[in-house]
Motif scaffolding. Structure first.
Motif, mmCIF file in Angstrom:
data_model
loop_
_atom_site.group_PDB
_atom_site.id
_atom_site.type_symbol
_atom_site.label_atom_id
_atom_site.label_comp_id
_atom_site.label_asym_id
_atom_site.label_seq_id
_atom_site.Cartn_x
_atom_site.Cartn_y
_atom_site.Cartn_z
ATOM 1 N N PHE A 163 -1.531 -3.119 -18.381
ATOM 2 C CA PHE A 163 -0.215 -3.195 -17.744
ATOM 3 C C PHE A 163 0.042 -2.089 -16.723
ATOM 4 C CE2 PHE A 163 0.236 -5.734 -21.543
ATOM 5 C CZ PHE A 163 0.999 -6.802 -21.124
ATOM 6 N N GLY A 164 -0.916 -1.204 -16.533
ATOM 7 C CA GLY A 164 -0.700 -0.150 -15.551
ATOM 8 C C GLY A 164 -1.950 0.686 -15.330
ATOM 9 N N THR A 165 -1.994 1.304 -14.165
ATOM 10 C CA THR A 165 -3.102 2.185 -13.798
ATOM 11 C C THR A 165 -2.583 3.598 -13.604
ATOM 12 O OG1 THR A 165 -4.379 0.432 -12.719
ATOM 13 C CG2 THR A 165 -4.821 2.687 -12.007
ATOM 14 N N LEU A 166 -3.310 4.567 -14.121
ATOM 15 C CA LEU A 166 -3.031 5.968 -13.818
ATOM 16 C C LEU A 166 -3.726 6.237 -12.491
ATOM 17 C CD1 LEU A 166 -1.979 8.807 -14.538
ATOM 18 C CD2 LEU A 166 -4.132 9.186 -15.762
ATOM 19 N N LEU A 167 -2.928 6.301 -11.425
ATOM 20 C CA LEU A 167 -3.486 6.438 -10.081
ATOM 21 C C LEU A 167 -3.431 7.894 -9.638
ATOM 22 C CD1 LEU A 167 -4.644 4.748 -7.730
ATOM 23 C CD2 LEU A 167 -2.308 4.614 -6.814
ATOM 24 N N HIS A 168 -4.571 8.405 -9.205
ATOM 25 C CA HIS A 168 -4.691 9.808 -8.786
ATOM 26 C C HIS A 168 -4.769 9.880 -7.267
ATOM 27 C CE1 HIS A 168 -7.260 13.750 -8.761
ATOM 28 N NE2 HIS A 168 -5.971 13.991 -8.570
ATOM 29 N N PHE A 169 -3.936 10.720 -6.678
ATOM 30 C CA PHE A 169 -3.988 10.965 -5.237
ATOM 31 C C PHE A 169 -4.796 12.249 -5.019
ATOM 32 C CE2 PHE A 169 -0.255 8.425 -6.017
ATOM 33 C CZ PHE A 169 -0.264 7.492 -4.984
ATOM 34 N N PRO A 217 0.830 -1.211 0.000
ATOM 35 C CA PRO A 217 0.000 0.000 0.000
ATOM 36 C C PRO A 217 0.862 1.258 0.000
ATOM 37 C CG PRO A 217 0.044 -0.968 2.188
ATOM 38 C CD PRO A 217 0.736 -1.942 1.285
ATOM 39 N N TYR A 218 0.327 2.348 -0.541
ATOM 40 C CA TYR A 218 1.036 3.624 -0.479
ATOM 41 C C TYR A 218 0.950 4.222 0.921
ATOM 42 C CZ TYR A 218 1.683 3.832 -5.531
ATOM 43 O OH TYR A 218 2.079 3.571 -6.817
ATOM 44 N N ASP A 219 -0.148 3.959 1.617
ATOM 45 C CA ASP A 219 -0.325 4.432 2.989
ATOM 46 C C ASP A 219 -0.174 5.949 3.117
ATOM 47 O OD1 ASP A 219 -0.998 2.067 4.274
ATOM 48 O OD2 ASP A 219 1.087 1.497 4.615
ATOM 49 N N ILE A 220 -0.691 6.677 2.138
ATOM 50 C CA ILE A 220 -0.700 8.145 2.224
ATOM 51 C C ILE A 220 -2.143 8.559 2.488
ATOM 52 C CG2 ILE A 220 -0.157 10.322 1.063
ATOM 53 C CD1 ILE A 220 1.824 8.800 -0.674
ATOM 54 N N GLU A 221 -2.472 8.722 3.744
ATOM 55 C CA GLU A 221 -3.856 9.024 4.118
ATOM 56 C C GLU A 221 -4.124 10.517 4.234
ATOM 57 O OE1 GLU A 221 -4.628 6.854 7.650
ATOM 58 O OE2 GLU A 221 -4.526 4.882 6.658
ATOM 59 N N SER A 222 -3.065 11.304 4.487
ATOM 60 C CA SER A 222 -3.232 12.751 4.600
ATOM 61 C C SER A 222 -1.907 13.431 4.299
ATOM 62 C CB SER A 222 -3.720 13.146 5.995
ATOM 63 O OG SER A 222 -2.753 12.808 6.975
ATOM 64 N N VAL A 223 -1.967 14.728 4.053
ATOM 65 C CA VAL A 223 -0.770 15.520 3.751
ATOM 66 C C VAL A 223 -1.028 16.949 4.206
ATOM 67 C CG1 VAL A 223 -1.537 16.130 1.417
ATOM 68 C CG2 VAL A 223 0.910 16.045 1.931
ATOM 69 N N MET A 224 0.035 17.654 4.550
ATOM 70 C CA MET A 224 -0.085 19.044 4.966
ATOM 71 C C MET A 224 -0.110 19.946 3.735
ATOM 72 S SD MET A 224 -0.339 18.923 8.230
ATOM 73 C CE MET A 224 -0.160 20.678 8.639
ATOM 74 N N ALA A 250 -7.100 15.210 3.869
ATOM 75 C CA ALA A 250 -7.173 13.786 3.543
ATOM 76 C C ALA A 250 -6.775 13.546 2.087
ATOM 77 C CB ALA A 250 -8.581 13.269 3.791
ATOM 78 N N VAL A 251 -6.202 12.384 1.835
ATOM 79 C CA VAL A 251 -5.791 11.976 0.490
ATOM 80 C C VAL A 251 -6.508 10.676 0.136
ATOM 81 C CG1 VAL A 251 -3.859 11.255 -0.975
ATOM 82 C CG2 VAL A 251 -3.524 13.064 0.727
ATOM 83 N N HIS A 252 -7.055 10.610 -1.084
ATOM 84 C CA HIS A 252 -7.785 9.424 -1.535
ATOM 85 C C HIS A 252 -7.164 8.904 -2.833
ATOM 86 C CE1 HIS A 252 -10.953 10.613 1.312
ATOM 87 N NE2 HIS A 252 -10.782 11.843 0.841
ATOM 88 N N GLU A 253 -6.919 7.602 -2.899
ATOM 89 C CA GLU A 253 -6.396 6.993 -4.124
ATOM 90 C C GLU A 253 -7.553 6.653 -5.053
ATOM 91 O OE1 GLU A 253 -3.840 3.666 -3.415
ATOM 92 O OE2 GLU A 253 -2.915 4.612 -1.662
ATOM 93 N N GLU A 254 -7.475 7.165 -6.291
ATOM 94 C CA GLU A 254 -8.538 6.919 -7.261
ATOM 95 C C GLU A 254 -7.931 6.574 -8.621
ATOM 96 O OE1 GLU A 254 -11.837 10.061 -5.418
ATOM 97 O OE2 GLU A 254 -10.849 10.490 -7.325
ATOM 98 N N PRO A 255 -8.301 5.450 -9.214
ATOM 99 C CA PRO A 255 -7.814 5.137 -10.564
ATOM 100 C C PRO A 255 -8.441 6.070 -11.594
ATOM 101 C CG PRO A 255 -9.371 3.467 -9.826
ATOM 102 C CD PRO A 255 -9.148 4.380 -8.668
#
Length: 405
Positions: free
Chosen positions: A83-89, A58-65, A72-77
């Protein structure tokens, strides 16, 4: 045959490692203090952790300053390809930040290796990453995936993000990122990145060749294919797909400094015995990531070895994508930043800055190079100097380019 032998060995050892994991957990729960029981529990944990895994951590990035406020940070494809996903934080904030595509390596580890890079970029940017899939999990009917496909996939990801994006490429994808930008510039593609940051990438491996570069030239490409390519065994979804197994890449990495890894596992054992849980957790987290391996499509691996490390197609002006020749001089409006580490023994000083000479149409005020003193390869995109000295240059390049457009 090689992959089957590895899989058989892993399957045979799996029950004992699982038993060690449960026994160790049970012994820790007994709360024995610096006794024989505690040493046995530590040994059980170390043994259970000395194994490879094949799923992305997991990236485990739940929040950022952001501007002094924790959001809060949410992972969204944003786009899913075979062969790969464009993952949006996606961040829970109304602040408008420049979109950035972080092009991650496809080199035996997962894109989570850039977790810290993502976390830092999120402070001031809208971050996407190329989250490459494990080739052994991609069914055979999806076809192959070579260096051209990788380059075209980057273009597809940029188009999915839309106009106004910036691109940061780390290590191996620097060649594909530069090629994608050149093709998009030539086509006047509205999604051409406004800035391109190349970090510790093998743009021209003829310059200051490292041990890695020399190794790639000691054998013919036929030798690499015969000796390093295997077919994925049953029961994986990608059964019969030809891959360069991640366990081979990891073995090569670990063989460069085996004593260090032995010492780290010995330290993990001692930290556990002594109850130094913070130090133990640091080592655990590192090896949870380091021992998670990602198989590469055979086409991509072999073409990268040959065209990037053996025949140097890009700096020689011979790189093609499909039937199109890549012309870096087509890049005119994209700001260019190159970053190198003084002590990089994987991608030596001079190999990345070579991009500056290839991009002859980019105006001087849009070109910047940063040589970071005192860091090796991984220090270019993680660690204190990345955060305090390199990242400010990256941020400045992106935000200046955004303002110019």
């Amino acid at each position: 045959m090689l992959y089957r032998a590895y899989q058989t060995n892993a399957d045979l050892l799996s029950p004992s490692r699982l038993a060690a994991q449960y026994l160790g957990t049970a012994l820790w729960q007994s709360k024995a203090d610096r006794s024989l029981t505690r040493r046995i529990a530590a040994a059980m944990e170390v043994y259970s952790r000395m194994r490879l895994t094949h799923a992305r951590p997991p990236y485990d990035i739940e929040s950022v300053m952001v501007d002094g406020e924790e959001v809060a940070v949410h992972e969204e494809p944003a786009l899913v390809a075979p062969f790969g996903t464009l993952l949006h934080f996606r961040k829970d904030t109304s602040a408008v930040h420049p979109p950035v595509l972080l092009a991650a390596p496809l080199s035996g580890h997962f894109a989570t290796l850039l977790r810290e890079t993502v976390r830092t970029l999120l402070r001031d940017h809208d971050v996407y990453i190329t989250d490459w899939h494990n080739a052994r999990d991609v069914p055979l009917w999806h076809g192959g995936f070579g260096l051209d496909d990788y380059t075209l996939q980057i273009i597809s990801f940029l188009e999915a993000i839309g106009p106004g994006a910036h691109m940061v490429a780390v290590c191996q994808p620097c060649v594909a990122a530069l090629a994608a930008t050149a093709l998009m510039s030539e086509d006047d593609n509205p999604s051409t990145p406004h800035s391109l940051t190349l970090m510790a990438g093998p743009v021209d491996c003829r310059i200051n060749p490292t041990a890695v570069n020399k190794l790639a030239n000691e054998r013919s490409i036929g030798w690499f294919e015969r000796n390093l390519i295997s077919r994925v065994p049953w029961p994986h979804a990608g059964m019969m797909r030809r891959v360069y197994p991640g366990f081979l890449q990891l073995s090569a990495f670990m063989s460069m400094n085996p004593d260090r890894h032995k010492q780290q596992f010995a330290k993990l054992f001692q930290h556990l015995v002594d109850g130094e849980l913070d130090q133990a957790t640091t080592i655990r987290n590192f090896y949870d990531e380091y021992l998670a391996v990602n198989d590469l499509p055979a086409e991509f691996y072999l073409e990268t070895v040959e065209r990037v490390f053996q025949t140097y197609d890009l700096p020689r002006g011979e790189l093609t994508v499909g039937d199109r020749k890549v012309d870096p001089s087509a890049i005119r409006k994209t700001a260019l930043l190159t970053v190198e580490g003084e002590r990089d023994d994987i991608c030596a000083v001079g190999q990345t800055v070579a991009a500056q000479d290839l991009c002859t149409s980019v105006r001087p005020y849009l070109k910047t190079h940063h040589l970071q003193a005192g860091v090796g390869h991984y220090g270019v995109f993680s660690g204190s100097k990345w955060n305090t000295q390199i990242y400010p240059r990256v941020r400045e390049t992106i935000h200046t380019a955004a303002e110019l457009h």
